[in-house]
Each structure stands twice: as C-alpha cells, then as structure tokens.
Scaffold this active site. Sequence first.
Site, PDB file in Angstrom:
ATOM      1  N   THR A  24       0.808  -1.225   0.000  1.00 24.72           N
ATOM      2  CA  THR A  24       0.000   0.000   0.000  1.00 24.72           C
ATOM      3  C   THR A  24       0.838   1.270   0.000  1.00 24.72           C
ATOM      4  OG1 THR A  24      -0.124  -0.114   2.415  1.00 24.72           O
ATOM      5  CG2 THR A  24      -1.910  -1.124   1.171  1.00 24.72           C
ATOM      6  N   CYS A  25       2.039   1.179   0.542  1.00 25.47           N
ATOM      7  CA  CYS A  25       2.853   2.392   0.608  1.00 25.47           C
ATOM      8  C   CYS A  25       3.167   2.931  -0.776  1.00 25.47           C
ATOM      9  CB  CYS A  25       4.172   2.097   1.334  1.00 25.47           C
ATOM     10  SG  CYS A  25       3.964   1.310   2.939  1.00 25.47           S
ATOM     11  N   PHE A  26       3.306   1.998  -1.747  1.00 28.78           N
ATOM     12  CA  PHE A  26       3.735   2.397  -3.082  1.00 28.78           C
ATOM     13  C   PHE A  26       2.711   2.084  -4.170  1.00 28.78           C
ATOM     14  CE2 PHE A  26       7.410   1.043  -0.508  1.00 28.78           C
ATOM     15  CZ  PHE A  26       8.053   2.260  -0.369  1.00 28.78           C
TER      16      PHE A  26
END
Length: 1157
Positions: free
Chosen positions: A1124-1126
């Site tokens: 989810t971060c990227f």
Amino acid sequence: MGRGGRFGGSVRCFLLALGIAGAGALPEPRAGLGVCGRPGEAAQVGEPAPAPVSFYFSLLPIQLQVSDSAARSLLVSVSVSSAGPVSCREAKPSGSRCSALCLYLAGCLAAHLITKQIQALEAQIIVHVSCGKEHSLAVCNRGKVFSWGAGSEGQLGTGEFKEQSLIPKKIDGLSALRIIQVTCGHYHSVALAQDGRVFSWGQNTHGQLGLGKESTSQPSPQHVTSLSGIPLAQVAAGGGHTFALSLSGVVYGWGRNNARQLGLNHANTRDYKDKNYSQVDGFQMQLQHGLEQKLFCFCSPDKALTFLVLVDAVVGVYVNMRSQGQGNTIHQMLSSERKEAISHALGICASPTEQVFKPYAVAALKTIGVVYISCGDEHTAVLTQDGSVFTFGDDSAGQLGHRSSTQMPGPQKVEWIDGPVSHLACGSYHTLVYMSASGQVISFGRGPQRHIENGTTSNPGEQTQNFDISSLVSANDLSGVQVKMIFAGTYVNFVSTLQSQDLEQARGISPADTLQKISRLDRTVIDKWMAVTAGTDEFQEAKREIAMIFSSPACLSASFLKPSSALEANCVGVDLQKARDVFDELTKKEWIVNQINYYLWADLIPDLPLRSPHHEALSIFLLLPVCSVMYKEQNLEPFVMRLAQAINSMSDRSSNILEECWSSLSASFLDNVVQMFKKAVVSQLPYYAFPRCRDTKPLLEVLEKLYKANRKANYTLQLSNFYINEISGTFILPNDVGRWRSWQATANPCHEDDVPIIFCRFPFIFNLVSKIHVFYFDSFFMQEGAKVEAQFILRQNELLRKSELPELPVFPLLVKRSNLVEDTLRKLSLVEDSVLKKQLLVQFEGELMGLDAGGVTLEFFLYVFEEMVNPQYGMFVYCDPASPMWFPTSPSVEKKKYFLFGILCGLSLFNRIIAFIPFPLAIFKKLLDKKPSLEDLKELSPVVGKSLQAVLDYEHDDIEENLQIHYCVSWDNKEVDLIPDGSSVAVNNKNKKDFVNRYVDYVFNKSVEVVYEEFKRGFYKVLDREILRFFQPQELMEVAIGNANYDWNKFEKNAVYWGMYSPSHPTIKMFWKVFHELTLAEKKGFLLFLTGSDRIPVMGMDCIKIKFNPHVTMSEDHIPEAQTCFHILILPQYSTIEKLREKLLLAISNNRGFGKN
C-alpha cells in the site's frame, strides 16, 4: 454663463426694470475700464435719451456672466462683451413706471458704451467675462485670462495682494493652460481649464477656494485637487460660496454656508433605510431601529464599542460611546477624520456647516438632473433638465420664490412657475427666470421701489410681479426674436436676444448648452484622427487633441460617460464597452498608439486622483484596464506596475470607493482588471530570486483588493480567475514557504520595503495544487527542521564530549492493536505540544518493526477513525445512515475525547494521510470561520433542510394556519425554543427567514458549542490556523478526507507495468476486464486494498498510479498482494479469467489494505 458665440450673427440686448429697490441712480463704472476715454476716469451719468440709441462692438459673439455684482459690473460686462449691434428702445408703458427705469439705464449705458473699448484688451478677442463685487475677469479666444479691479484679497490672481489694478493684466499663473470658463465671487475667482482642472484664487475666509481649512487667501491660481478627475460642465460663484457641476449632473459645493446656500443641511439626511452600510472607518454601521433617521449605531468589529451617532447638519456629529461591560457612557465628539468618513458614507455634510472648505457633493441634488447653476449673494438656484427650478439659501428678500411663511430646509422646487424654464440667473437678492414657450421673464426677490402719485414709496418688502418681456419692449422688437441669455446683477438685469434667422438653431437651447466644454472624444473627433495625413496641420491638431485628452483623467472619463439616468442603479459612471470599442479602433493606427502610450506614461498615470472622495473622479481607474495598450508586454512595467503603485497610494476612502466600483462591475470587465494585473505579475516571475521582484508586491496588493471586491459582490468571478497557475510546479513554492516563515519570525513593519516578495502572503493567487504543495512543504520543513536541529545538537555534543542526547526528532507512537482507540487517546493526552508537529511514526505493540513508508500510519488512522466515528462508540450522531455525522447536543462521552479527536484529525492532515471522517462541509466552514447555511443543513439532515426550504418558498398568506410552525424545534431528541417563549411565536411570511436562520444557527452552533470548541482546540493544537486559511472549505475537506470523484478509465490509463507485464499481456487484459465488471463497492474495496483508502486524493485519480508487478515464485493459487505504501499490486499470472476473478474478490474481501510490506 453661456458662450455667446455659439450661433453667430448679431445679438440684441435689452435692460429690464427688475433691479434692486433704491437703484434710482447708477453707480460709477469700475476704474480702469476705459469707458470714459482714459483708464481710471470717472464717468458722468447723463439723462436718458428720448429716442432709441444704437451702438456697435466687435462682431465676434462672446458670453457674459454677471455674478452677484453691482450695476457697474454690468457696464463692464457690456462694454467688453458686445456681440454685434446692440439697440435699446423705450418700452411700451403697461401701467407701471418700470419702463422709465429701463430707458434710464439704457441711456446711461449708451452714454458710456459708445465712448471706447478697454484699450488694454483691444488686441484680444474676448469670449467670456465675469464680474465680482469690485473686480472683473475676461477670457480671450486663446484661453488666456485677464483681470482688473480691486485686488486686496488676491482675487486678481496676479501673485500679489494689490489694492487695485486699473488696467487688465494677463494672469501668468494660468498662461500654460487653456481656460474655458471663469466665474467671480465677491472677493474670489474660479477658472475651469479645457483639461478639466479647476483653479481658484482670492479670499478664502469661508473656504470658497476649495483648498482646505489650512489654506489662507491666495494671490495666484491654485489647483483645486479635490475636484481632480471629475468631468466638469460648469463652475459658478456667489458672494462667498462656489459650485462645480459635473457632466453627470452631480453638484459640488463649498465655501460659505451660513444661509444654507450650499444645500448641505437636514434635507440630506433623508431616508437611509435602503442604503447598505458596510464599514465606516473600521466601524460597522447600522440604522438604529425605531429611532430618527439622523441617529445611527456603529459597532466595532469585536463588538467591544458601540457608538450612537447623532448626525446634525448644524452642530456636526455627536457621539454617545458605550464600552462593552461598562455601565457608564462616554460622550465625545468624533475625530475630524472619522467624522468626514461618516459624512461621506451617509451622503451628508456632518461637519459644522457655516463654512465648508472642500468640495462636497450635494446629496439632495444628485438625482434631479441639474444642468445649470446660478449664485446670488447668499442664495443659489439650479435649473434641471426638465425645466424645473430649485432654490436654496437666504430667503430674506423672497429670492427663493417659495411663497411660504415656513422655509423648508434644503433645495426646494419653485412650484408656482407655470411651464418649463429655459434660462436662469441670480442677482444678489433676486432670481430671474425665462420661459421660452410663453416668452415670459419672471423675477422674484427684492424688487424696485415703485413711485405712486403722491411720491410715497410702496412697501419695500413686497415682491416683484411677473413681467412679460413684451411689456418692456415693443411687440415689433420681439417679433420672431428668441432670448439667448439672461443676466442678473445687484441692481439691474440684462437680456440678450437673437435675430430671427437664428431662431431654428436656438430653439431648446439652455444656458448649459452655451458653455464651453472640456475636451473629450466623440465620433467626429475619432473620425478626424483616423483620417488625418501625417505632416499636415490637421495631423498636428490631432496630436494636440490626443495630448489633451489622454493626459487628463477628467477628459478621458468625460468621453465615455453614461447617461445620468443610468447612474442611479450603478456606481460605474462610464460606458466600459463603448470605451473598449473606441480604444480598439484607435489602436489600429500606430501613430495614435505611440501618442497614447506617451501621454498615459508621462501625464495621466502620474496625475491620477488618489485622494478624491467622489465616485466620478475614480472612473479613470475603470477605464484604463479596458485600454488595449495596457496589455502590451512592453507596457506592463511602465503602465500596469505604476498603476498598481498609484492604487496602493490612494487614501482609504478613495480605495474603498474604488473597491465598491469594482464590486459593481460585470464579470467580463472585472476579469479584465484581474487579468491585467495577473499578467504583470507573471512577467516578473523570472526575477523571483532578484531584488527587482519586490516591484511585484504592489501588483499583488491590488489583486488582493480586487479579490475582496469580488467577495463583496458575492463572487462575480470564480476564485480560479485569480489563480496564477504559472507558480505551480516551480522552484518558487518551496523557496516562498521558507521566505514566509522567516518573515513571520522576524517581521518588522518599519522595514517592509526591504522584504522580498512573498507569494504566501497572497494565498488567493494559489490554485489548489499550489496550496497543497505549500501546505505539504510547510509540514515537511517543520518535520525535517526538527531532524536537522537534533542532528546539529548531536554533533555539537560530540565535539564538546557531552553524553546528552537531543530530543527525538520524530513522534513515535506505540499502541496496542487490541485496545487501539483507548490506548491511543491515553498516549496522546501525555504528549507535549511541540512533539505533535514532528513526523508521526506509528508502531503496533508486539509486531515486527520495519521500514514504514506510510502504510502502517495509514492503517492506524483507518482503524482508529473507523471505530471512533461508529455510532455505537457514542461520540457522534447521524440523522440517517447515509448522512454525515455531527456532534450530539448531549454527549455520552467525556468532553476531553473531542479534544483528542481533534488532535487525531490534525495529525492525519499534518502527516498527509487521507482518512475518511464523515463530517459534513459545515465543520470545515466553521474551522475556517465561515458561517454554515441552510445548504449545509440539507447535507446533514436532508429531511429538515428540505422542510425549511419549503417554509421559505411558501408565499401564501395562510402560512400560520396551514403550516402551524412555531419558534420551537425538535433536534437530537430535544425540544428547544429558538427564542424566549418560542413555542407561542408563530412563523409567518415576515419572520420565516429569521426562523430558518435561527434553526440553522442552533444546529451548527449553539447546540454543539462546548464540544465543537474542544474539537477545534485539539485540531489547531497540531495545525497552523494561518496556513489552513489558504484553503476554501470544500478544498480543505477534500485535502483532509479526499473525495469520491472516481474515474476508472483514467485509473487504467495511468497504470504502470513492470517486468513481463504490459497492457497487451493476457493476465493484464483479463484483470482490466474483470475490474471494470466489478460493482462500485467492489471497486472501492480494491482501492482500499491497494492504497489503504477508498477515497480519491484532492488532486484526482492522477495521484493514484497502480503498478503491476509479476511474481515469478507465486502460482495462480495465490491471491494478489498489495504494497500500500507504493500502490504496488503483486499479481500472479492466471490462466483463466474465472480464476483471476475468484482470487481478486478474495483479496478484496479478506484484506484491509496490507499484504506484504
């Protein structure tokens, strides 16, 4: 007075016996006139000749003005202003002795006038004359002014207070100007130049020069700067008072007002209930209900001070000031500055009115269509467009003609005159009018003594009767003759008539039509300019005309005046569309462009009226932005930047008037002004890093004024019209944030000129992308600044061999997943305020700590808010399941939780986390100090909102019986009176708006005041209030919680493919087919799975770029995973579309956003 030369031909002159009582002998002529052969030689009064006497002068027609003068003044006028053969004939007697007086005066004139002209003026062609009590002025055809007579008060304008001048001398102080009108008071003189400027000189005891209270009597002409920029039609002077009439019909008066001869009195304080009082000198002003119209209430913005202001035209402005929280009242007079501001806002003269030292618009005359003014000693008469006569001032001799024992204050119409008046003139103590339709000359005021048979005198106070002009001269003499002008002196009256061949041309001509006008553009002039050939005399004349008009704000404004009838509904007095068309036409000729450029730069912009309190004077600021030469790249600096500097140099009153005018503009013309200044700003952006960019600040300050004007006009223009998009995405923004914060830390008003340009001081120019970048840069700099400071202290301690460690440069938050909300609130309640502004790093207890690129923090906020906004938690209420949440009127949780919830909301925004918090738009309005409305209530509770809208829309008279609504409402399971005893007060058509406003105010403010203030306190514990004000409520809402503006096609278009994947890969093609077949809820679930949020960032779907990554070790038995971060989707290769659909739906339903991180 009128210009005699308009019709050409010869003029016949008659003296009427309407003079002052006791004028049985004609006073001696003024010395130095040469009427008896030598200057200074006294004339002998001879007996009247029994036969008609004819005498001849120059054939050039000129104009006369005899303003408030003695009969000798009339002799001066006649002697220098002849316009062809003049004849006098004994009138036919009609039952009175007045004809004898007429003949006697005519004989005296004949005896003197046939002697000589004024030798000093023999070489001049005189076109205009005016006489004071003991001095005279003459204007030649070249616009030069000559003066002679008494000069002890400086009224001759020669530069010295000389007892008398026997020979006419040119006034050197006016030699550089072309004068078109002059007028004389008793001891002062006024001149109007062709470029629209007004000059005055002489006595200033009563302020009659219009130069201000500090100015003494002046022996040389002085520019009346208070009238700068106003397109004037006439100047007129009385004994000690002066008037100027604008081409739009506005009357400006100043000077002596002891008898209310300026028209500034109680009549000006007429009904103000329809006026919109916004602000006066920083104080809110409203009409005090139930009190007299002359009593007003002023409140300071913070409500700390209340002023009850009694406006009285005689004693001035008196104030009863009450300070909040104090029982006593303080009585004081206002300062002169504030008094003047109040006066102009109310349209009255609130200073003591015995004398007025600067031109003041006479409110009572603004709407009646004045076209001509004449002044007596202490009275004034005006002629209107429809032929009505209004008089005001001293009526001791009946000179106002009101025929009433009770004198009404202010200008009053002379009602008994039967028919429209064509001409008007005031003597010292009488008024003379002429009606062309009936051929009557009517006088009222102090009349002549009438001798009866036994030699006794009739009552001297008795008013004169109406005189038909045919009773004073023979019928043959008047057959086919039209009166051209009438003049009134102290003792006698004078009428000039036209020959029959001029009748057609003269019909309908008023005194105003005979006055010379200031220069201005018209179709004839434009066509002439467009047709001239370079090198010709016509070409040189055209250049002179351009120089005159484009150097003068008054002349340029006069060129595009609207009809006076169009001014009442709008303060914009010029036709901007006409101006735009004319400028576009003129700028097709390069030589005209060059001329316009030069005179705008050299004369007009430096001479802009910056201190005028009058709307008319400021029209030039509206005209310049529609002139196409202002938009040329090479003109942005010399024209637009200098114009901005001028606007910023305006007095507060002038600036407020200009903003009011901007507020009245249509969207098209207001946008013209905005785009002109924006273009100049953009031209300076390349110099942002250099000192010269400081010159951009005046441009931005003007744009800020325009922004406020647009807001005042209820947003005629969209906010985006002010955005300077060229700033976005440049190096300017991060540097500007740094400058802004540095300036805030060291701001010193004394050194403001040394401050470099800072765009963050003008946030309205930022588009949404720029605002978000500024906000993110600001929070980033704060977070990074803490790290840099900690690193510096660490290195310093190492050098000093100290073992102390600096404070952590981040905000570590270790929380239990099992008791997430309560543990989080407990930890937050122990945190120092300074720590909240550091980078938040969240870790769940018992879980492996790794590199967090934002995913863990995002998950933290997702779960915390999900639980706290749940109705079961008890912090918030929902009107229905689909509506936003709101604060309860009776909270079931402790008040401190709302404070901590505010901190959480602030932390998510500060750390750039989109967390869905289902607040309505109203909360963001309140956070930005904006008032929620009925539309917000419709969002919060559609049922209640629509019901209230129905109440507003109900127009029938049976609202009470049919709707049966009272000021008692039910909200959040409570019955509440909106006003005391509201349950007994029915809602009707008169109070329904008040009822709705109170309902909305209760829901959003009063009912939740305590808990909302706690939430707000926590929210701003983290965030800077000033930077959030960059945003509009809707923008702040979307920055905080995102939006639902999904564009799934763009989502696919923006996809990035890694490794073997490409848009044509079978697995990718199957994925997009399956994805587009999902329901909206499933697509939002996938977005939550991929990014940790199902909301769209405020900048749109372009911010979400899904990255497809194949995983060689994963088989088709694995479900997709997400980082989810990227926004990375790890997608195994699937053999069939069914298999892909099954695994994708499984991932969506069983994962809240985290696979492998």
